[in-house]
Design an enzyme around this catalytic site. Structure first.
Site, PDB file in Angstrom:
ATOM      1  N   PRO A  18       0.840  -1.201   0.000  1.00 29.43           N
ATOM      2  CA  PRO A  18       0.000   0.000   0.000  1.00 29.43           C
ATOM      3  C   PRO A  18       0.872   1.247   0.000  1.00 29.43           C
ATOM      4  O   PRO A  18       1.802   1.348   0.798  1.00 29.43           O
ATOM      5  CB  PRO A  18      -0.769  -0.114   1.333  1.00 29.43           C
ATOM      6  CG  PRO A  18       0.082  -0.978   2.202  1.00 29.43           C
ATOM      7  CD  PRO A  18       0.860  -1.892   1.297  1.00 29.43           C
ATOM      8  N   GLN A  72      -6.914  -1.649   2.505  1.00 29.86           N
ATOM      9  CA  GLN A  72      -6.319  -1.384   3.818  1.00 29.86           C
ATOM     10  C   GLN A  72      -7.077  -0.302   4.586  1.00 29.86           C
ATOM     11  O   GLN A  72      -7.347   0.775   4.057  1.00 29.86           O
ATOM     12  CB  GLN A  72      -4.864  -0.948   3.671  1.00 29.86           C
ATOM     13  CG  GLN A  72      -4.193  -0.821   5.029  1.00 29.86           C
ATOM     14  CD  GLN A  72      -2.793  -0.252   4.965  1.00 29.86           C
ATOM     15  OE1 GLN A  72      -2.612   0.903   4.618  1.00 29.86           O
ATOM     16  NE2 GLN A  72      -1.810  -1.054   5.318  1.00 29.86           N
ATOM     17  N   CYS A 102       2.021   2.633   9.666  1.00 26.67           N
ATOM     18  CA  CYS A 102       2.213   3.986   9.150  1.00 26.67           C
ATOM     19  C   CYS A 102       2.896   4.866  10.195  1.00 26.67           C
ATOM     20  O   CYS A 102       2.435   4.966  11.330  1.00 26.67           O
ATOM     21  CB  CYS A 102       0.858   4.586   8.749  1.00 26.67           C
ATOM     22  SG  CYS A 102       1.051   6.252   8.108  1.00 26.67           S
ATOM     23  N   LYS A 141      -0.575  -5.340   8.726  1.00 21.50           N
ATOM     24  CA  LYS A 141       0.739  -4.902   8.228  1.00 21.50           C
ATOM     25  C   LYS A 141       1.415  -4.149   9.359  1.00 21.50           C
ATOM     26  O   LYS A 141       0.906  -3.122   9.826  1.00 21.50           O
ATOM     27  CB  LYS A 141       0.576  -4.024   6.992  1.00 21.50           C
ATOM     28  CG  LYS A 141       1.894  -3.516   6.435  1.00 21.50           C
ATOM     29  CD  LYS A 141       1.709  -2.942   5.037  1.00 21.50           C
ATOM     30  CE  LYS A 141       2.995  -2.378   4.484  1.00 21.50           C
ATOM     31  NZ  LYS A 141       3.361  -1.068   5.063  1.00 21.50           N
ATOM     32  N   GLY A 203      10.293  -4.307   2.561  1.00 24.26           N
ATOM     33  CA  GLY A 203      11.265  -3.262   2.808  1.00 24.26           C
ATOM     34  C   GLY A 203      12.451  -3.324   1.870  1.00 24.26           C
ATOM     35  O   GLY A 203      13.186  -4.312   1.838  1.00 24.26           O
ATOM     36  N   ASP A 204      12.581  -2.276   1.035  1.00 19.78           N
ATOM     37  CA  ASP A 204      13.772  -2.067   0.196  1.00 19.78           C
ATOM     38  C   ASP A 204      13.964  -3.081  -0.920  1.00 19.78           C
ATOM     39  O   ASP A 204      15.090  -3.208  -1.431  1.00 19.78           O
ATOM     40  CB  ASP A 204      15.050  -2.047   1.054  1.00 19.78           C
ATOM     41  CG  ASP A 204      15.065  -0.902   2.051  1.00 19.78           C
ATOM     42  OD1 ASP A 204      14.183  -0.024   1.947  1.00 19.78           O
ATOM     43  OD2 ASP A 204      15.941  -0.892   2.927  1.00 19.78           O
ATOM     44  N   GLY A 226       7.034  -1.857  -2.480  1.00 19.95           N
ATOM     45  CA  GLY A 226       6.410  -0.534  -2.516  1.00 19.95           C
ATOM     46  C   GLY A 226       7.149   0.386  -3.461  1.00 19.95           C
ATOM     47  O   GLY A 226       6.904   0.420  -4.673  1.00 19.95           O
ATOM     48  N   ARG A 227       8.123   1.139  -2.906  1.00 17.64           N
ATOM     49  CA  ARG A 227       8.808   2.157  -3.705  1.00 17.64           C
ATOM     50  C   ARG A 227       9.487   1.572  -4.933  1.00 17.64           C
ATOM     51  O   ARG A 227       9.590   2.234  -5.963  1.00 17.64           O
ATOM     52  CB  ARG A 227       9.807   2.905  -2.815  1.00 17.64           C
ATOM     53  CG  ARG A 227       9.097   3.774  -1.781  1.00 17.64           C
ATOM     54  CD  ARG A 227      10.026   4.210  -0.696  1.00 17.64           C
ATOM     55  NE  ARG A 227      10.519   3.083   0.087  1.00 17.64           N
ATOM     56  CZ  ARG A 227      11.431   3.155   1.038  1.00 17.64           C
ATOM     57  NH1 ARG A 227      11.953   4.310   1.343  1.00 17.64           N
ATOM     58  NH2 ARG A 227      11.803   2.070   1.699  1.00 17.64           N
TER      59      ARG A 227
END
Ligand SMILES: Cc1cc2nc3c(=O)[nH]c(=O)nc-3n(C[C@H](O)[C@H](O)[C@H](O)COP(=O)(O)O)c2cc1C
Length: 310
Positions: A18, A72, A102, A141, A203-204, A226-227
């Protein structure tokens, strides 16, 4: 490598994370087309849903082609989260996720998001209320903990499993880390050892092979990106990102096509430019293209610009 979350089966273990401001319907559809097995929506306020705010309702738009979809919710009041889950359950969706990661001040201040890592009893109530208001699988999450002296993810995940969650996604950073430093894969491994529900490592991850490496290293069942997916839906494919502009433009074109299909494009021009610019990251001439993208005044101008890049 198919897998199951509750009664929902996923074709592979690659999931879109998300991302508020990004994982809207067009981008989720694009990522599904490029191979993501499941996409999470942007976080949706339980209060916005309970008060039937139009901008919140608009965020729930979904289509059959993107299913399975995980919507979410964020919020820390068990009753409101339960009510929101009941409302969501009337939509054609496949799972509900609870945001316990978050780090943003506005969310933390209200005790929601990562703040719930500090309040496992409250989190348990929230999970219970959501579960008792839906038949859909419920996922959570989380982060690795609130701070480095409070790495609570394994115990927290155990609590979530015992309460009835169907999967847990773990971003291997604490709240105090924000998005800095390196992801701690050891925590993801520890969570995986603590529970028997599917664990989704996060993550990453910047490539498909990176995702496979995280699964091998931690034993997690799936990974969430994500990113690494922004401007790069190729991350969901083993062959990865093309190394030249001609290889990349079809993905951006498709993204723009989906935006045009589902939004009045001028309304989302600023958001679109931000996403479009990311497709060219690291390529020769990218800063010039990005400048041109940012100066485009309309959607047709943006599309013409792409044609001229080829
Ligand atoms: C712009 C942005 C928006 C995000 N929005 C959300 C969100 O709505 N809900 C959530 O649980 N996490 C959100 N996250 C966290 C991501 O889902 C993910 O856990 C984090 O970015 C680490 O994964 P990555 O390195 O693959 O990006 C957001 C992160 C970013 C950078």
């Amino acid at each position: 490598m198919p897998m199951n979350i509750g009664k929902v089966s996923l074709a592979n273990p690659f999931i879109l994370a998300p991302l508020a401001g990004y994982t809207d319907l067009p981008f989720r559809l694009l990522c599904r087309e490029y191979g993501a097995a499941l996409c999470y929506s942007e976080m949706i306020s339980c209060h916005g849903l309970v008060y039937r705010q139009q901008n919140t309702i608009d965020m729930l738009r979904t289509v059959d082609e993107e299913r399975p979809i995980n919507i979410q919710l964020f919020g820390s009041e068990p009753a409101a989260m339960g009510e929101a889950a009941a409302i969501l359950s009337d939509y054609p969706i496949d799972m509900i996720d609870i945001n316990i990661g978050c780090p943003v001040k506005k969310v933390i201040k209200k005790g929601a998001g990562a703040a719930m890592m500090k309040e496992p009893q409250l989190a348990e109530k929230v999970i219970r209320q959501v579960l008792s208001n839906t038949d859909l699988p419920v996922t959570v999450k989380i982060r690795s903990g609130w701070s480095h002296d409070r790495i609570t993810a394994p115990d927290f995940a155990k609590m979530a499993e015992e309460t009835g969650a169907s999967a847990v996604a773990v971003h291997g950073r604490t709240w105090t880390d924000g998005f800095g430093g390196k992801v701690d894969r050891k925590v993801i491994k520890a969570v995986n050892e603590a529970v028997s529900i599917p664990v989704i490592g996060n993550g990453d991850i910047l490539s498909y092979n990176d995702g496979l490496a995280m699964m091998a290293e931690t034993g997690c069942d799936a990974v969430m990106i994500g990113r690494g997916a922004l401007g790069n839906p190729f991350v969901f494919r083993p062959e990865g990102r093309p190394t030249n502009i001609a290889g990349i433009i079809p993905a951006l074109r498709r993204h723009l096509e989906l935006i045009e299909e589902y939004y009045p494009p001028e309304r989302v021009l600023a958001r679109t430019k931000n996403q479009a610019g990311r497709y060219f990251k690291g390529l020769p001439g990218s800063s010039k293209i990005r400048q041109l993208i940012y100066s485009a005044k309309s959607f047709p101008e943006l599309k013409d610009l792409l044609n001229s890049c080829l």
